[in-house]
Write an enzyme that holds these catalytic residues in place. Structure first.
Site, PDB file in Angstrom:
ATOM      1  N   TYR A 139     -57.623 -10.149 -34.390  1.00  0.00           N
ATOM      2  CA  TYR A 139     -58.514  -9.716 -33.310  1.00  0.00           C
ATOM      3  C   TYR A 139     -59.160  -8.369 -33.650  1.00  0.00           C
ATOM      4  O   TYR A 139     -60.394  -8.230 -33.638  1.00  0.00           O
ATOM      5  CB  TYR A 139     -57.721  -9.630 -32.000  1.00  0.00           C
ATOM      6  CG  TYR A 139     -58.555  -9.228 -30.807  1.00  0.00           C
ATOM      7  CD1 TYR A 139     -59.323 -10.165 -30.128  1.00  0.00           C
ATOM      8  CD2 TYR A 139     -58.585  -7.900 -30.356  1.00  0.00           C
ATOM      9  CE1 TYR A 139     -60.107  -9.801 -29.029  1.00  0.00           C
ATOM     10  CE2 TYR A 139     -59.364  -7.530 -29.261  1.00  0.00           C
ATOM     11  CZ  TYR A 139     -60.114  -8.482 -28.611  1.00  0.00           C
ATOM     12  OH  TYR A 139     -60.892  -8.110 -27.520  1.00  0.00           O
ATOM     13  N   LYS A 143     -63.129  -7.636 -34.739  1.00  0.00           N
ATOM     14  CA  LYS A 143     -63.951  -6.732 -33.930  1.00  0.00           C
ATOM     15  C   LYS A 143     -64.470  -5.579 -34.810  1.00  0.00           C
ATOM     16  O   LYS A 143     -65.627  -5.177 -34.692  1.00  0.00           O
ATOM     17  CB  LYS A 143     -63.140  -6.169 -32.757  1.00  0.00           C
ATOM     18  CG  LYS A 143     -62.746  -7.206 -31.730  1.00  0.00           C
ATOM     19  CD  LYS A 143     -63.965  -7.763 -31.043  1.00  0.00           C
ATOM     20  CE  LYS A 143     -63.653  -8.467 -29.757  1.00  0.00           C
ATOM     21  NZ  LYS A 143     -64.822  -9.182 -29.216  1.00  0.00           N
TER      22      LYS A 143
HETATM   23  N1  LIG Z   1     -60.700  -9.678 -21.856  1.00  0.00           N
HETATM   24  C1  LIG Z   1     -60.456  -8.409 -22.055  1.00  0.00           C
HETATM   25  O1  LIG Z   1     -59.638  -7.778 -21.378  1.00  0.00           O
HETATM   26  C2  LIG Z   1     -61.226  -7.683 -23.144  1.00  0.00           C
HETATM   27  C3  LIG Z   1     -60.814  -6.408 -23.492  1.00  0.00           C
HETATM   28  C4  LIG Z   1     -61.566  -5.695 -24.428  1.00  0.00           C
HETATM   29  C5  LIG Z   1     -62.681  -6.269 -24.999  1.00  0.00           C
HETATM   30  N2  LIG Z   1     -63.042  -7.539 -24.676  1.00  0.00           N
HETATM   31  C6  LIG Z   1     -64.244  -8.079 -25.304  1.00  0.00           C
HETATM   32  O2  LIG Z   1     -65.328  -7.904 -24.408  1.00  0.00           O
HETATM   33  C7  LIG Z   1     -66.327  -8.908 -24.671  1.00  0.00           C
HETATM   34  C8  LIG Z   1     -66.730  -9.559 -23.368  1.00  0.00           C
HETATM   35  O3  LIG Z   1     -65.557 -10.106 -22.781  1.00  0.00           O
HETATM   36  P1  LIG Z   1     -65.631 -11.131 -21.565  1.00  0.00           P
HETATM   37  O4  LIG Z   1     -64.268 -11.210 -21.007  1.00  0.00           O
HETATM   38  O5  LIG Z   1     -66.783 -10.795 -20.699  1.00  0.00           O
HETATM   39  O6  LIG Z   1     -65.943 -12.477 -22.344  1.00  0.00           O
HETATM   40  P2  LIG Z   1     -65.939 -13.965 -21.768  1.00  0.00           P
HETATM   41  O7  LIG Z   1     -65.837 -13.929 -20.290  1.00  0.00           O
HETATM   42  O8  LIG Z   1     -64.929 -14.738 -22.529  1.00  0.00           O
HETATM   43  O9  LIG Z   1     -67.422 -14.461 -22.152  1.00  0.00           O
HETATM   44  C9  LIG Z   1     -67.783 -14.615 -23.459  1.00  0.00           C
HETATM   45  C10 LIG Z   1     -69.220 -15.041 -23.603  1.00  0.00           C
HETATM   46  O10 LIG Z   1     -69.400 -15.503 -24.967  1.00  0.00           O
HETATM   47  C11 LIG Z   1     -69.937 -16.817 -24.937  1.00  0.00           C
HETATM   48  N3  LIG Z   1     -69.401 -17.662 -26.006  1.00  0.00           N
HETATM   49  C12 LIG Z   1     -68.105 -17.899 -26.298  1.00  0.00           C
HETATM   50  N4  LIG Z   1     -68.009 -18.797 -27.284  1.00  0.00           N
HETATM   51  C13 LIG Z   1     -69.282 -19.159 -27.602  1.00  0.00           C
HETATM   52  C14 LIG Z   1     -69.839 -20.060 -28.537  1.00  0.00           C
HETATM   53  N5  LIG Z   1     -69.085 -20.792 -29.354  1.00  0.00           N
HETATM   54  N6  LIG Z   1     -71.182 -20.172 -28.596  1.00  0.00           N
HETATM   55  C15 LIG Z   1     -71.964 -19.445 -27.782  1.00  0.00           C
HETATM   56  N7  LIG Z   1     -71.502 -18.554 -26.871  1.00  0.00           N
HETATM   57  C16 LIG Z   1     -70.166 -18.425 -26.781  1.00  0.00           C
HETATM   58  C17 LIG Z   1     -69.497 -17.391 -23.609  1.00  0.00           C
HETATM   59  O11 LIG Z   1     -70.329 -18.497 -23.304  1.00  0.00           O
HETATM   60  P3  LIG Z   1     -69.740 -19.768 -22.482  1.00  0.00           P
HETATM   61  O12 LIG Z   1     -69.678 -19.312 -21.060  1.00  0.00           O
HETATM   62  O13 LIG Z   1     -70.745 -20.819 -22.732  1.00  0.00           O
HETATM   63  O14 LIG Z   1     -68.378 -20.056 -23.046  1.00  0.00           O
HETATM   64  C18 LIG Z   1     -69.642 -16.197 -22.695  1.00  0.00           C
HETATM   65  O15 LIG Z   1     -70.985 -16.032 -22.318  1.00  0.00           O
HETATM   66  C19 LIG Z   1     -65.715  -9.864 -25.679  1.00  0.00           C
HETATM   67  O16 LIG Z   1     -66.188  -9.562 -26.954  1.00  0.00           O
HETATM   68  C20 LIG Z   1     -64.216  -9.555 -25.594  1.00  0.00           C
HETATM   69  O17 LIG Z   1     -63.551  -9.815 -26.809  1.00  0.00           O
HETATM   70  C21 LIG Z   1     -62.347  -8.258 -23.732  1.00  0.00           C
END
Ligand SMILES: NC(=O)c1ccc[n+]([C@@H]2O[C@H](COP(=O)([O-])OP(=O)(O)OC[C@H]3O[C@@H](n4cnc5c(N)ncnc54)[C@H](OP(=O)(O)O)[C@@H]3O)[C@@H](O)[C@H]2O)c1
Length: 242
Positions: A139, A143
Site C-alpha cells: 500500500y 502510494k
Molecule cells: N480509506 C481511508 O481511510 C484512506 C486513508 C488515506 C488515504 N486514502 C486514499 O484516499 C483516496 C480516496 O479514498 P476514498 O475512500 O474516497 O476512495 P473510494 O471511496 O474507494 O473511491 C475510489 C474511487 O476510485 C474509483 N475506482 C476504483 N477502482 C477503479 C477502477 N478499476 N477503474 C476506475 N475507477 C476506479 C472508484 O470508482 P467506482 O465507484 O466506480 O468503484 C471511486 O470513484 C484513495 O486513494 C485512498 O487510497 C484512503
C-alpha cells in the site's frame, strides 16, 4: 491559507478555469463534487469515471465514461481543463494485488500524463499517510510510486494530500476500516487532527489550494499531511456530514 480562501475564490471565479475529477464516485470524490457544485468556482467541471451515477448538480458539471486502461484514447476530454483532482483508489481486498497497483499507481499516472499533455496546470492528488517508495508494504510503496511519478510530470502546481483515516459514512462495508476506526476512536476523539480527517475537509483543502494564486516561478510540488490538510480546509476538525 484558509482565511484568504474567500477572496481567492472570488478572483479565481473571474478567471474562467475548468477542471476534471477522477474518482468522483468515491468518498472524497463525492465530497469534492458536492463542494464544487456549491461553490461554483469553475466554468466547467468534467467528471471522468468508469460508470455513470445519478447526480444532483448544476449544468456546468458533466459526467463522461472512460476506460482508464486506454486513457490516451480519451485525451480530447481533458482539453481545456487546467485543474485536475485525482481521488482514485481501491483496496487490495477488492481488486487484488495487481488491480490495486493498477488503480492506485498506473491509473493515477495515466491521468496525470494525459491531462498534462492536454494543458492541465494544477493537479491535486489524494495519496495517503505513509506513502513511501521504499516501504515493504504494498500500500505505502504503491502510494509513494504514484506520488513520485506525478512529481516527474511537471505541473505548475502539484498538491499531494496524505490524509490519515478518512472519516465518512462509507456506503461500502470495509471490515478493516471498521476495526481501525473502532480501535482508534478514543485517539480520534481526543486529538481530532492527528490521525483522521473528514472527507469534506480533504475536499475543501484541495479547493483552497487550487484557488490560491500561482507563484509563477518553478513548478510547485507540496505535500500536505493530515494536520496541514485540516488547517488548509479551514473547517472544524470533527465529524462527517452527509
Ligand atoms: N480509506 C481511508 O481511510 C484512506 C486513508 C488515506 C488515504 N486514502 C486514499 O484516499 C483516496 C480516496 O479514498 P476514498 O475512500 O474516497 O476512495 P473510494 O471511496 O474507494 O473511491 C475510489 C474511487 O476510485 C474509483 N475506482 C476504483 N477502482 C477503479 C477502477 N478499476 N477503474 C476506475 N475507477 C476506479 C472508484 O470508482 P467506482 O465507484 O466506480 O468503484 C471511486 O470513484 C484513495 O486513494 C485512498 O487510497 C484512503
Amino acid at each position: 491559507m484558509a482565511s484568504e480562501s474567500e477572496s481567492n475564490m472570488e478572483r479565481f471565479k473571474t478567471e474562467n478555469h475548468s477542471a476534471f475529477v477522477v474518482g468522483y464516485t468515491g468518498e472524497v470524490g463525492k465530497a469534492l463534487v458536492k463542494d464544487l457544485n456549491k461553490l461554483k468556482i469553475f466554468k466547467k467541471v468534467v467528471l471522468l469515471g468508469r460508470r455513470e451515477v445519478a447526480l444532483d448538480v448544476g449544468p456546468e458539471i458533466e459526467q463522461k465514461i472512460v476506460n482508464f486502461d486506454k486513457l490516451e484514447e480519451h485525451a480530447d476530454l481533458f482539453t481545456g481543463l487546467d485543474v485536475g483532482f485525482c481521488c482514485l483508489g481501491t483496496t487490495r481486498g477488492k481488486a487484488g494485488k495487481e488491480g490495486f497497483v493498477k488503480v492506485d499507481r498506473d491509473y493515477v499516472l495515466a491521468t496525470a500524463r494525459v491531462s498534462k499533455a492536454q494543458g492541465c496546470k494544477q493537479f491535486a492528488l489524494v495519496s495517503s499517510t505513509g506513502a513511501d517508495t521504499n516501504s515493504f508494504l504494498l500500500y505505502s510503496k504503491t502510494k509513494g510510486e504514484a506520488e513520485e511519478g506525478t512529481k516527474q510530470i511537471g505541473f505548475d502546481r502539484l498538491s499531494i494530500y496524505r490524509p490519515g483515516a478518512l472519516l465518512c459514512k462509507r456506503e461500502e462495508f470495509r471490515i478493516g476500516e471498521k476495526i481501525m476506526s473502532g480501535l482508534l476512536s478514543p485517539v480520534i476523539y481526543l486529538f481530532p487532527k492527528s490521525i483522521s480527517i473528514p472527507v469534506e475537509s480533504v475536499a475543501r483543502a484541495m479547493i483552497n489550494h487550487v484557488v490560491a494564486p500561482l507563484s509563477g516561478s518553478s513548478p510547485e510540488a507540496t505535500t500536505y499531511y493530515n494536520r496541514d490538510t485540516h488547517e488548509a480546509s479551514g473547517m472544524p476538525s470533527g465529524g462527517c456530514s452527509k
